[in-house]
Design a protein around this motif. Structure first.
Motif, mmCIF file in Angstrom:
data_model
loop_
_atom_site.group_PDB
_atom_site.id
_atom_site.type_symbol
_atom_site.label_atom_id
_atom_site.label_comp_id
_atom_site.label_asym_id
_atom_site.label_seq_id
_atom_site.Cartn_x
_atom_site.Cartn_y
_atom_site.Cartn_z
ATOM 1 N N ARG A 301 0.835 -1.192 0.000
ATOM 2 C CA ARG A 301 0.000 0.000 0.000
ATOM 3 C C ARG A 301 0.877 1.252 0.000
ATOM 4 O O ARG A 301 2.012 1.223 0.485
ATOM 5 C CB ARG A 301 -0.940 0.016 1.204
ATOM 6 C CG ARG A 301 -0.258 0.185 2.533
ATOM 7 C CD ARG A 301 -1.259 0.286 3.674
ATOM 8 N NE ARG A 301 -1.934 -0.980 3.911
ATOM 9 C CZ ARG A 301 -3.233 -1.092 4.129
ATOM 10 N NH1 ARG A 301 -3.999 -0.006 4.104
ATOM 11 N NH2 ARG A 301 -3.774 -2.259 4.374
ATOM 12 N N ALA A 302 0.333 2.341 -0.542
ATOM 13 C CA ALA A 302 1.045 3.618 -0.546
ATOM 14 C C ALA A 302 1.084 4.158 0.868
ATOM 15 O O ALA A 302 0.096 4.090 1.608
ATOM 16 C CB ALA A 302 0.364 4.607 -1.475
ATOM 17 N N ALA A 303 2.259 4.716 1.260
ATOM 18 C CA ALA A 303 2.425 5.237 2.626
ATOM 19 C C ALA A 303 2.161 6.727 2.704
ATOM 20 O O ALA A 303 1.664 7.226 3.717
ATOM 21 C CB ALA A 303 3.831 4.925 3.142
ATOM 22 N N ASP A 304 2.507 7.488 1.650
ATOM 23 C CA ASP A 304 2.280 8.931 1.656
ATOM 24 C C ASP A 304 2.274 9.438 0.228
ATOM 25 O O ASP A 304 2.493 8.684 -0.727
ATOM 26 C CB ASP A 304 3.356 9.659 2.493
ATOM 27 C CG ASP A 304 4.769 9.347 2.020
ATOM 28 O OD1 ASP A 304 4.962 9.201 0.804
ATOM 29 O OD2 ASP A 304 5.666 9.238 2.871
ATOM 30 N N GLU A 305 2.040 10.731 0.064
ATOM 31 C CA GLU A 305 1.966 11.327 -1.269
ATOM 32 C C GLU A 305 3.323 11.510 -1.920
ATOM 33 O O GLU A 305 3.410 11.833 -3.101
ATOM 34 C CB GLU A 305 1.260 12.684 -1.186
ATOM 35 C CG GLU A 305 -0.195 12.589 -0.735
ATOM 36 C CD GLU A 305 -0.868 13.941 -0.690
ATOM 37 O OE1 GLU A 305 -0.167 14.942 -0.932
ATOM 38 O OE2 GLU A 305 -2.078 13.999 -0.419
ATOM 39 N N ALA A 306 4.401 11.325 -1.149
ATOM 40 C CA ALA A 306 5.747 11.481 -1.704
ATOM 41 C C ALA A 306 6.193 10.266 -2.488
ATOM 42 O O ALA A 306 7.276 10.275 -3.082
ATOM 43 C CB ALA A 306 6.740 11.780 -0.583
ATOM 44 N N GLY A 307 5.404 9.201 -2.503
ATOM 45 C CA GLY A 307 5.759 8.013 -3.269
ATOM 46 C C GLY A 307 6.251 6.857 -2.424
ATOM 47 O O GLY A 307 6.601 5.798 -2.971
ATOM 48 N N ALA A 308 6.293 7.017 -1.102
ATOM 49 C CA ALA A 308 6.729 5.927 -0.237
ATOM 50 C C ALA A 308 5.686 4.814 -0.222
ATOM 51 O O ALA A 308 4.499 5.048 -0.442
ATOM 52 C CB ALA A 308 6.985 6.447 1.176
ATOM 53 N N VAL A 309 6.159 3.580 0.026
ATOM 54 C CA VAL A 309 5.287 2.401 0.001
ATOM 55 C C VAL A 309 5.561 1.553 1.238
ATOM 56 O O VAL A 309 6.712 1.410 1.673
ATOM 57 C CB VAL A 309 5.524 1.581 -1.281
ATOM 58 C CG1 VAL A 309 4.789 0.248 -1.212
ATOM 59 C CG2 VAL A 309 5.071 2.362 -2.499
ATOM 60 N N THR A 310 4.495 1.010 1.786
ATOM 61 C CA THR A 310 4.618 0.091 2.916
ATOM 62 C C THR A 310 4.272 -1.318 2.456
ATOM 63 O O THR A 310 3.249 -1.531 1.795
ATOM 64 C CB THR A 310 3.666 0.500 4.057
ATOM 65 O OG1 THR A 310 4.008 1.809 4.510
ATOM 66 C CG2 THR A 310 3.771 -0.478 5.217
ATOM 67 N N VAL A 311 5.137 -2.284 2.807
ATOM 68 C CA VAL A 311 4.909 -3.694 2.498
ATOM 69 C C VAL A 311 4.704 -4.424 3.823
ATOM 70 O O VAL A 311 5.629 -4.514 4.638
ATOM 71 C CB VAL A 311 6.078 -4.309 1.716
ATOM 72 C CG1 VAL A 311 5.802 -5.783 1.410
ATOM 73 C CG2 VAL A 311 6.314 -3.547 0.415
ATOM 74 N N VAL A 312 3.484 -4.898 4.051
ATOM 75 C CA VAL A 312 3.131 -5.584 5.299
ATOM 76 C C VAL A 312 3.108 -7.085 5.023
ATOM 77 O O VAL A 312 2.371 -7.551 4.140
ATOM 78 C CB VAL A 312 1.767 -5.118 5.831
ATOM 79 C CG1 VAL A 312 1.430 -5.847 7.138
ATOM 80 C CG2 VAL A 312 1.778 -3.605 6.034
ATOM 81 N N ARG A 313 3.920 -7.848 5.781
ATOM 82 C CA ARG A 313 3.989 -9.305 5.624
ATOM 83 C C ARG A 313 3.436 -9.971 6.873
ATOM 84 O O ARG A 313 3.756 -9.572 7.990
ATOM 85 C CB ARG A 313 5.426 -9.749 5.383
ATOM 86 C CG ARG A 313 6.006 -9.213 4.083
ATOM 87 C CD ARG A 313 7.404 -9.726 3.831
ATOM 88 N NE ARG A 313 8.368 -9.157 4.769
ATOM 89 C CZ ARG A 313 9.679 -9.442 4.748
ATOM 90 N NH1 ARG A 313 10.144 -10.287 3.860
ATOM 91 N NH2 ARG A 313 10.480 -8.883 5.626
ATOM 92 N N SER A 314 2.613 -10.999 6.676
ATOM 93 C CA SER A 314 2.013 -11.737 7.791
ATOM 94 C C SER A 314 2.181 -13.226 7.537
ATOM 95 O O SER A 314 1.945 -13.713 6.416
ATOM 96 C CB SER A 314 0.520 -11.388 7.919
ATOM 97 O OG SER A 314 -0.094 -12.215 8.880
ATOM 98 N N SER A 321 5.844 -8.500 9.651
ATOM 99 C CA SER A 321 6.660 -7.284 9.689
ATOM 100 C C SER A 321 6.052 -6.242 8.760
ATOM 101 O O SER A 321 5.224 -6.556 7.900
ATOM 102 C CB SER A 321 8.094 -7.583 9.252
ATOM 103 O OG SER A 321 8.119 -8.015 7.900
ATOM 104 N N ARG A 322 6.498 -5.028 8.980
ATOM 105 C CA ARG A 322 6.065 -3.916 8.122
ATOM 106 C C ARG A 322 7.297 -3.155 7.680
ATOM 107 O O ARG A 322 8.046 -2.640 8.511
ATOM 108 C CB ARG A 322 5.115 -2.996 8.874
ATOM 109 C CG ARG A 322 4.559 -1.863 8.023
ATOM 110 C CD ARG A 322 3.412 -1.171 8.742
ATOM 111 N NE ARG A 322 3.872 -0.536 9.969
ATOM 112 C CZ ARG A 322 4.342 0.715 10.039
ATOM 113 N NH1 ARG A 322 4.432 1.452 8.935
ATOM 114 N NH2 ARG A 322 4.718 1.223 11.197
ATOM 115 N N THR A 323 7.523 -3.111 6.368
ATOM 116 C CA THR A 323 8.712 -2.473 5.806
ATOM 117 C C THR A 323 8.309 -1.210 5.062
ATOM 118 O O THR A 323 7.400 -1.252 4.215
ATOM 119 C CB THR A 323 9.438 -3.425 4.833
ATOM 120 O OG1 THR A 323 9.759 -4.638 5.521
ATOM 121 C CG2 THR A 323 10.717 -2.784 4.311
ATOM 122 N N LEU A 324 8.966 -0.117 5.389
ATOM 123 C CA LEU A 324 8.700 1.158 4.726
ATOM 124 C C LEU A 324 9.798 1.449 3.718
ATOM 125 O O LEU A 324 10.987 1.458 4.056
ATOM 126 C CB LEU A 324 8.619 2.292 5.764
ATOM 127 C CG LEU A 324 8.403 3.696 5.196
ATOM 128 C CD1 LEU A 324 7.058 3.792 4.492
ATOM 129 C CD2 LEU A 324 8.502 4.747 6.307
#
Length: 335
Positions: A301-314, A321-324
């Protein structure tokens, strides 16, 4: 209308065009000839004063019709106004009766200054020319009717040029507003056409991806377990395409498809805005994270408007974990 509202013409009230200069020069020549034929040039002093007046009028015509998109500079405007006033005084100083056309060209120069946009200089020059005509008429013992007849032409010229300047302003503002509306409509139409083209291309890609499997479902017997897995993989790929059409990376698509074949639930919640496509390094970093997940679920999922992305693994057992990642694919934190 389009010709009237060209910036190079309207900024100077139309007097920056070559045709305006030729028209005023023609008027100057006719006025000079009329004065000569009317006997205004009499005697040595009269000839000298008339010659100076004619020369000043010529200089005023050249100045007020300067080829430019803007109003005259202060120096040029003052010089034109001075030429008009002095020429009027010299013409009125010649012995003989005052004719209605005696100071027509000096009045035209003052009026042209107003039409050009040098309103203060034109108003002062016009007032002084009118005052000179009135004073000369009074000195010669003229009546109120004579004064009215002598002032009629200059007053009409000044009023017409004031109306011209005001009317031209309304026309230019209306045309600019119209063109602005046209420009906005053109931009909206272009954006709509581009969106339609992108949507058509997206449907074409989906059709290419799904057509073979759909034919297999329509033509063949019941699907095998492996084929059912491919149906789920294809369904997920189509969903990702619809949600994030600009996230096109063969590496990421392959990593997500392989993860789904392993039974990993991959959710792409990367709803895109109108900005640029994601950086290739970011897509490669996401693909590497997805490839490292043996089972469970992954949410991108997108984390912010600057283009960052969060990858959540379960892993399905409460762990994960959650990687930004920033817009360039650099890891900013793992939680």
């Amino acid at each position: 209308m389009a010709r009237l509202t060209v910036a190079s013409d309207t900024g100077a009230g139309g007097l920056g065009m070559p045709v305006a200069r030729w028209a005023l020069l023609f008027t100057w020549a006719v006025s000079t000839a009329q004065a000569v034929l009317g006997g205004q040039v009499a005697g040595a002093s009269g000839s000298f004063a008339f010659g100076v007046a004619v020369l000043l009028e010529f200089c005023g015509v050249v100045l007020v019709t300067e080829r430019s998109a803007a109003i005259l500079s202060r120096r040029a405007a003052v010089a034109t106004a001075a030429a008009a006033v002095v020429a009027a005084v010299l013409r009125l100083g010649v012995d003989g009766p005052i004719e209605p056309w005696t100071v027509d060209l000096p009045a035209y120069l003052a009026a042209a200054l107003i039409a050009r946009g040098n309103i203060a200089a034109g108003a002062v020059a016009g007032a002084l020319v009118l005052a000179a005509v009135g004073a000369a008429t009074a000195v010669r013992g003229g009546t109120v009717g004579d004064a009215a007849a002598n002032l009629a032409l200059p007053v009409i010229a000044l009023c017409l040029c004031v109306l011209w300047r005001v009317g031209l302003g309304f026309v230019v503002r209306a045309e600019r507003a119209h063109r602005s509306a046209e420009a906005r409509a053109a931009v909206a139409a272009e954006a709509s056409a581009r969106a339609a083209d992108e949507y058509a291309a997206q449907l074409h890609r989906i059709r290419d991806e799904a057509s073979a499997l759909l034919r297999r479902i329509a033509d063949g017997p019941a699907l095998s377990e492996a084929e059912l897995v491919e149906v789920r993989v294809l369904e997920g790929a189509i969903r990702d395409e619809l949600r994030s059409p600009r996230v096109r990376s063969e590496t990421l698509a392959t990593a997500i498809a392989d993860a789904r074949r392993r039974g990993v639930r991959v959710s792409m919640l990367w709803l895109e805005g109108p900005g640029e496509a994601p950086h290739p390094h970011l897509l490669e970093a996401i693909a590497a994270l997805v490839s490292d997940v043996p089972e469970g679920a992954v949410t991108i999922r997108a984390a912010d408007e600057a283009g960052a992305v969060t990858v959540v693994r379960s892993d399905g057992e409460g762990g994960g974990s959650r990687t930004l990642l920033d817009a360039a694919g650099v890891v900013q934190g793992v939680h």
